[in-house]
Design a protein around this motif. Structure first.
Motif, PDB file in Angstrom:
ATOM      1  N   TYR A  39      39.768  48.823  65.333  1.00 42.42           N
ATOM      2  CA  TYR A  39      40.737  49.572  64.538  1.00 42.42           C
ATOM      3  C   TYR A  39      40.583  49.069  63.116  1.00 42.42           C
ATOM      4  N   ALA A  40      39.970  49.890  62.261  1.00 37.65           N
ATOM      5  CA  ALA A  40      39.622  49.457  60.911  1.00 37.65           C
ATOM      6  C   ALA A  40      40.501  50.143  59.876  1.00 37.65           C
ATOM      7  N   GLN A  41      40.655  49.479  58.721  1.00 34.20           N
ATOM      8  CA  GLN A  41      41.491  49.982  57.637  1.00 34.20           C
ATOM      9  C   GLN A  41      40.766  49.837  56.303  1.00 34.20           C
ATOM     10  N   GLU A  68      42.968  54.665  58.156  1.00 32.10           N
ATOM     11  CA  GLU A  68      42.661  53.906  59.369  1.00 32.10           C
ATOM     12  C   GLU A  68      41.721  54.757  60.219  1.00 32.10           C
ATOM     13  N   ASP A  69      40.863  54.099  60.979  1.00 26.01           N
ATOM     14  CA  ASP A  69      39.945  54.830  61.845  1.00 26.01           C
ATOM     15  C   ASP A  69      39.521  53.930  63.001  1.00 26.01           C
ATOM     16  N   ILE A  71      36.442  52.781  65.352  1.00 29.12           N
ATOM     17  CA  ILE A  71      34.993  52.752  65.263  1.00 29.12           C
ATOM     18  C   ILE A  71      34.421  51.900  66.394  1.00 29.12           C
ATOM     19  N   ARG A  96      31.337  54.757  63.056  1.00 26.99           N
ATOM     20  CA  ARG A  96      31.389  54.926  61.637  1.00 26.99           C
ATOM     21  C   ARG A  96      32.843  55.026  61.218  1.00 26.99           C
ATOM     22  N   PHE A  97      33.125  54.642  59.993  1.00 23.59           N
ATOM     23  CA  PHE A  97      34.443  54.826  59.412  1.00 23.59           C
ATOM     24  C   PHE A  97      34.405  56.095  58.565  1.00 23.59           C
ATOM     25  N   ASP A  98      35.341  57.023  58.813  1.00 18.45           N
ATOM     26  CA  ASP A  98      35.409  58.262  58.049  1.00 18.45           C
ATOM     27  C   ASP A  98      36.323  58.067  56.848  1.00 18.45           C
ATOM     28  N   ASN A 157      27.836  47.456  53.369  1.00 18.23           N
ATOM     29  CA  ASN A 157      28.522  48.698  53.692  1.00 18.23           C
ATOM     30  C   ASN A 157      27.792  49.858  53.030  1.00 18.23           C
ATOM     31  N   MET A 226      37.558  46.778  53.112  1.00 16.98           N
ATOM     32  CA  MET A 226      37.743  47.172  54.505  1.00 16.98           C
ATOM     33  C   MET A 226      38.078  45.955  55.358  1.00 16.98           C
ATOM     34  N   SER A 228      39.212  44.880  59.626  1.00 11.11           N
ATOM     35  CA  SER A 228      39.103  45.428  60.967  1.00 11.11           C
ATOM     36  C   SER A 228      39.670  44.475  62.005  1.00 11.11           C
TER      37      SER A 228
END
Length: 239
Positions: A39-41, A68-69, A71, A96-98, A157, A226, A228
């Motif tokens: 769970y990434a931010q 948040e996404d 991945i 991937r993070f959108d 990144n 970022m 995570s």
């Protein structure tokens, strides 16, 4: 920077007794491979360069002004066990993070000046110091070995972006940012036999800078970086 300094100081302090333990231990080398779900931010998203106006981030997992996404990824590591301490070098890939949003206005209409759609891919190389706790826990007859650790390294990144700067340009480009990464982690291994162990762990990782552009005309989107929350599942093989 304070968090990064804390990691460096702690690594220095803990590595001294680790070297002392190594003198009295034959030691074993090992390798591991793990799958991760995260769970990434991405926070602090702002228009930069020739872009102006408020940013309205958007994707399926977004909340408020940040993104948040969910991945996935994979890691591979080699390490050495000094007895109570372990040193581990790990390569990681996540996708991937959108990173999506609008500039000027959230919904279509007058005032929206640009739209961006970006896919973020991250690669990390981390050196971690891990501490194995002395316990007698077991699960279904298998020995459990809880552990905790810290790590520091580098991250790359890569953003693959479509940016529509209304009335000016429609452009696709790729941008790469390299910066420092650090992590805090804890988990447990389950010893399956003399060679193989299963491993589950949680970790918080700072993945450094993410940036879009500059594209032609100077259009850019900047962020404060970022972070995570990861869950990893994998296997360890001891030589």
């Amino acid at each position: 920077m304070r968090a990064f300094s804390f990691v460096i100081v702690t690594l220095t302090i803990l590595s001294w007794p680790a070297l002392t333990v190594a003198e009295d231990s034959a030691g074993t080398a090992y390798t591991s491979i793990k799958l991760l779900g995260a769970y990434a931010q991405v926070k602090g998203i702002e228009a930069a360069g020739s872009l102006s106006g408020p940013i309205f981030p958007s994707n399926d997992e977004s909340d408020g002004k940040d993104l948040e996404d969910l991945i996935g990824g994979i890691t591979a590591a080699v390490g050495y066990d000094f007895g109570r301490y372990r040193l581990e070098l790990e390569y990681g890939w996540r996708y991937r993070f959108d990173l999506n949003g609008n500039v000027g206005r959230a919904d279509p209409g007058p005032g929206r000046t640009a739209t961006f759609r970006s896919e973020v891919e991250s690669q990390t190389l981390l050196l971690s110091l891990l501490w194995d706790f002395e316990t007698d826990y077991s699960l279904l007859g298998y020995r459990l070995q809880p552990w905790a650790g810290i790590g520091v390294g580098v991250v790359k990144n890569k953003t693959d972006t479509n940016l529509f700067n209304f009335g000016i340009s429609k452009e696709r480009d790729t941008n790469t940012e390299k910066s420092t990464a650090w992590l805090l982690t804890a988990g447990s291994t389950v010893k399956l036999n003399e060679r193989w162990s299963a491993d589950i762990a949680y970790r918080y990782i700072d993945l450094g800078d993410v940036h879009i552009g500059p594209q032609s005309g100077g259009a850019e989107v900047s962020t404060s970086g970022m972070r995570s929350h990861d869950l990893t599942f994998g296997l360890i093989y001891r030589f």
